[in-house]
Design a protein around this motif. Structure first.
Motif, short mmCIF file in Angstrom:
data_model
loop_
_atom_site.label_atom_id
_atom_site.label_comp_id
_atom_site.label_asym_id
_atom_site.label_seq_id
_atom_site.Cartn_x
_atom_site.Cartn_y
_atom_site.Cartn_z
N THR A 332 0.82 -1.22 0.00
CA THR A 332 0.00 0.00 0.00
C THR A 332 0.85 1.27 0.00
O THR A 332 0.33 2.35 -0.26
N LEU A 333 2.15 1.13 0.30
CA LEU A 333 3.03 2.29 0.35
C LEU A 333 4.04 2.33 -0.78
O LEU A 333 4.67 3.36 -1.03
N ALA A 334 4.22 1.17 -1.46
CA ALA A 334 5.32 1.03 -2.41
C ALA A 334 5.24 2.01 -3.57
O ALA A 334 6.26 2.42 -4.13
N GLY A 335 4.01 2.42 -3.94
CA GLY A 335 3.87 3.32 -5.07
C GLY A 335 4.38 4.72 -4.80
O GLY A 335 4.58 5.50 -5.73
N ASP A 336 4.58 5.03 -3.52
CA ASP A 336 5.05 6.38 -3.16
C ASP A 336 6.21 6.25 -2.17
O ASP A 336 6.25 6.92 -1.15
#
Length: 351
Positions: A332-336
């Motif tokens: 859920t955090l990897a994209g940012d």
């Protein structure tokens, strides 16, 4: 018979947020520490309580070492075999950290060295592999464990002709004897299990073993004191779950105890995440307590490998790299994953 003085026995406070569990299969190193630059003058349980107070003040969950050994050869439980340590950033999962309670140029006693060596051998037996012997300075830039202890580690941790104290925690109740029966204790959610543990929770574990069909070693009971018969029955239960070797030694771990009981007794409701302090607290040039809190939590969660010192209040590239590693590890955090904590990163990190 060597025993380990449990957290309950020396009077540990409840965990300030239970540390994460670590499987024995993840352990590969054995780290030796000392207390710092000054001689240790405390004795007995006061040693552990002083370490606990210091580590809680650091923002940690409690004592950061797996075990502590005093000059009399007594072995005290800290995080134990199955909880992640807080003793060396980047090595808190792979490493079992043991402090020998001396400081400065203080000479370690033969009993202390023998007890530490026993812990090393027990760690190798439980993990089924030869762990790498390390001093704290092998994992991070520090003077720890001091000149004397580091030389001892580099010499192979010899114990000479000495043996550890035969029963450093005091007398324990009997049970059927046997050299191959594990006789140590673990603490799970503030409750002690293993040889000599006492309480209604021990009776309930025994009753659950009987109900599950693992009671052939009982000749009476089960009762409120954990004996070798409890250990043998629990070992049969562990083997039924697929555990083998050192992982099936008859002493409960969180996973197997949950399978037996359905839930872990003594479970403490986790504290809510502290409020997100705001994105303006993080990044180059920032210096504040929120950065220290962030770094300490990263270390607790096993994302501290880029620290060579600290963590501290001044933002560093190590903070950014560790935050980014945490972000990349969570879908859920990897994209940012920019290495700067936002509200989502903060909430997940402290959950």
């Amino acid at each position: 018979m060597t025993t380990i003085i449990s957290r309950a026995t020396w009077g540990a406070q409840p965990w300030d947020g239970t540390p994460a569990s670590v499987a024995l299969s993840q352990r590969a190193e054995f780290f030796v520490h000392y207390d710092g630059g000054a001689h240790v003058t405390r004795t007995g349980y006061a040693i552990m309580r002083a370490i606990e107070a210091e580590h809680l003040a650091n923002g940690w969950s409690g004592v950061g070492y797996a075990f502590v050994v005093d000059q009399a050869g007594n072995i005290y439980e800290g995080r134990g075999w199955g909880l992640q340590g807080a003793h060396c950033p980047g090595h808190n999962i792979s490493g079992i950290g043991v402090q020998i309670a001396i400081g400065g140029d203080q000479e370690p006693s033969a009993k202390a060295l023998a007890a530490c060596r026993w812990l090393y051998e027990e760690a190798c037996r439980k993990t089924g592999r030869t762990l790498v012997k390390r001093g704290h300075r092998d994992g991070i830039a520090t003077a720890c464990p001091g000149t004397r202890l580091y030389a001892w580690v580099k010499a192979g941790m010899p114990a000479g002709n000495y043996e550890p104290a035969p029963n450093p925690g005091g007398s324990l109740p009997g049970g059927d004897s046997g050299a191959d029966v594990a006789r140590y204790q673990v603490t799970i959610n503030g409750l002690t299990y293993g040889y000599g543990a006492k309480g209604n929770h021990v009776t309930k574990a025994g009753e659950a073993l009987v109900k599950a069909g693992f009671s052939k070693h009982y000749t009476s009971g089960p009762g409120p004191v954990w004996t070798d018969t409890d250990t043998k029955n629990y070992q049969d239960f562990q083997e039924s779950l697929g555990y083998s070797g050192a992982a099936a030694d008859g002493v409960p771990g969180e996973a197997s105890l949950t399978r037996l009981l359905g839930t872990l007794p003594g479970k403490v409701t986790p504290k809510p995440a502290p409020p997100f302090p705001g994105a303006d607290k993080f990044g180059p040039g920032k210096n504040n307590a929120s950065i220290t809190l962030l770094g300490q939590q990263l270390v607790r969660k096993g994302y501290g490998k880029h620290y060579t010192k600290g963590p501290g209040p001044r933002w560093s590239d190590a903070d950014r790299k560790n935050v980014r590693s945490f972000q990349l590890a969570h879908q859920t955090l990897a994209g940012d994953a920019d290495g700067i904590p936002g509200p989502k990163t903060w909430k997940l990190l402290f959950s």
